[in-house]
Design a protein around this motif. Structure first.
Motif, PDB file in Angstrom:
ATOM      1  N   TYR A 104     -80.999  39.638 -13.707  1.00  0.00           N
ATOM      2  CA  TYR A 104     -80.638  39.346 -15.094  1.00  0.00           C
ATOM      3  C   TYR A 104     -79.256  39.926 -15.443  1.00  0.00           C
ATOM      4  N   PHE A 105     -78.850  40.984 -14.735  1.00  0.00           N
ATOM      5  CA  PHE A 105     -77.544  41.587 -15.018  1.00  0.00           C
ATOM      6  C   PHE A 105     -76.385  40.814 -14.380  1.00  0.00           C
ATOM      7  N   TRP A 106     -76.664  40.030 -13.365  1.00  0.00           N
ATOM      8  CA  TRP A 106     -75.546  39.408 -12.638  1.00  0.00           C
ATOM      9  C   TRP A 106     -74.673  38.535 -13.539  1.00  0.00           C
ATOM     10  N   PRO A 107     -75.277  37.700 -14.422  1.00  0.00           N
ATOM     11  CA  PRO A 107     -74.394  36.909 -15.299  1.00  0.00           C
ATOM     12  C   PRO A 107     -73.607  37.770 -16.287  1.00  0.00           C
ATOM     13  N   HIS A 108     -74.096  38.972 -16.570  1.00  0.00           N
ATOM     14  CA  HIS A 108     -73.320  39.877 -17.435  1.00  0.00           C
ATOM     15  C   HIS A 108     -72.055  40.332 -16.700  1.00  0.00           C
ATOM     16  N   PHE A 109     -72.246  40.769 -15.439  1.00  0.00           N
ATOM     17  CA  PHE A 109     -71.103  41.305 -14.696  1.00  0.00           C
ATOM     18  C   PHE A 109     -70.212  40.205 -14.129  1.00  0.00           C
TER      19      PHE A 109
END
Ligand SMILES: N[C@@H](CCC(=O)N[C@@H](CS)C(=O)NCC(=O)O)C(=O)O
Length: 211
Positions: A104-109
């Motif tokens: 879930y964090f990958w699209p943030h980073f």
């Protein structure tokens, strides 16, 4: 044993586990370019951290590394014994952290990896924050009335939660608004082993800091 890591990443969790175990090990911090070098891709074809090298074994995938370290060090106090109900619980939470919260964090980073629309990256990031909130809420609910993710002692599941929870302190809905997660992050941030990891990384606990 040698851990390939990068400061502030998910590999922080494996580094914490090695510090908790307390046996000699080596750590090498890679930058983004080094993760994509031919030499490193031989060890980890995904070109990401972490990778653990133990003799002939080159083991990518954080969750696999945590379980390997636990199995190799059953008396190190980093997780429940194989065959117990708590161990099954540990598997459940490691899978959730590795397979749901972390992605879930990958699209943030890296929003550019999740859209071909160069104007769409902010929307991708906003969508990731909705998913992260869902997962952090689920974990926070689980932690209500508990001291640790699994059973009554710290484990590699808490170590795995630590860097990911840290990433969200700078969000519009920061980790501090998930009181049970925040409590565990603070507890770990004052653990001497975790502090040694921060020192080796040249980082400080993310508590209250921007992601
Ligand atoms: N499935 C891998 C994912 C590891 C991963 O995404 N690592 C990030 C750091 S948290 C990374 O190295 N990213 C570099 C990249 O994606 O190019 C695992 O769980 O070990």
């Amino acid at each position: 044993m040698k851990l390939y890591s990068a400061p502030g990443t998910c590999a922080t969790a494996m580094h914490i586990a090695l510090e908790w175990i307390g046996n000699p090990y080596e750590v090498e911090h890679l930058d983004f370019a080094a993760m994509k070098s031919p030499e490193y891709l031989e060890l980890n074809p995904s070109g990401v951290v972490p990778t653990l090298v133990d003799g002939e074994l080159a083991l990518p995938e954080g969750m696999a590394i945590l379980l390997y370290l636990l199995d190799q060090n059953p008396d190190a106090g980093i997780g429940p014994a194989a065959g117990t109900k708590e161990r099954v619980e540990l598997h459940r939470w490691l899978v959730y952290l590795s397979g749901t919260l972390h992605p879930y964090f990958w699209p943030h980073f890296m929003p550019m990896r999740f859209t071909t629309d160069e104007n769409g990256q902010e929307a991708v990031r906003a969508a990731s924050h909705i998913l992260i909130d869902k997962a952090l809420t689920l974990i926070d609910d689980h932690l209500e009335g508990r001291d640790w993710m699994v059973g009554t002692s710290k484990s590699v599941a808490d170590a795995f939660l630590y860097p990911m929870a840290g990433w969200a302190y700078g969000f519009d809905k920061p980790t501090s608004q998930y009181p049970n997660i925040d409590r565990i992050v603070h507890k770990l941030a004052s653990d001497p082993a975790v502090q040694r990891v921060h020192e080796a990384q040249g980082t400080s606990p993310k508590v209250g800091a921007a992601a």
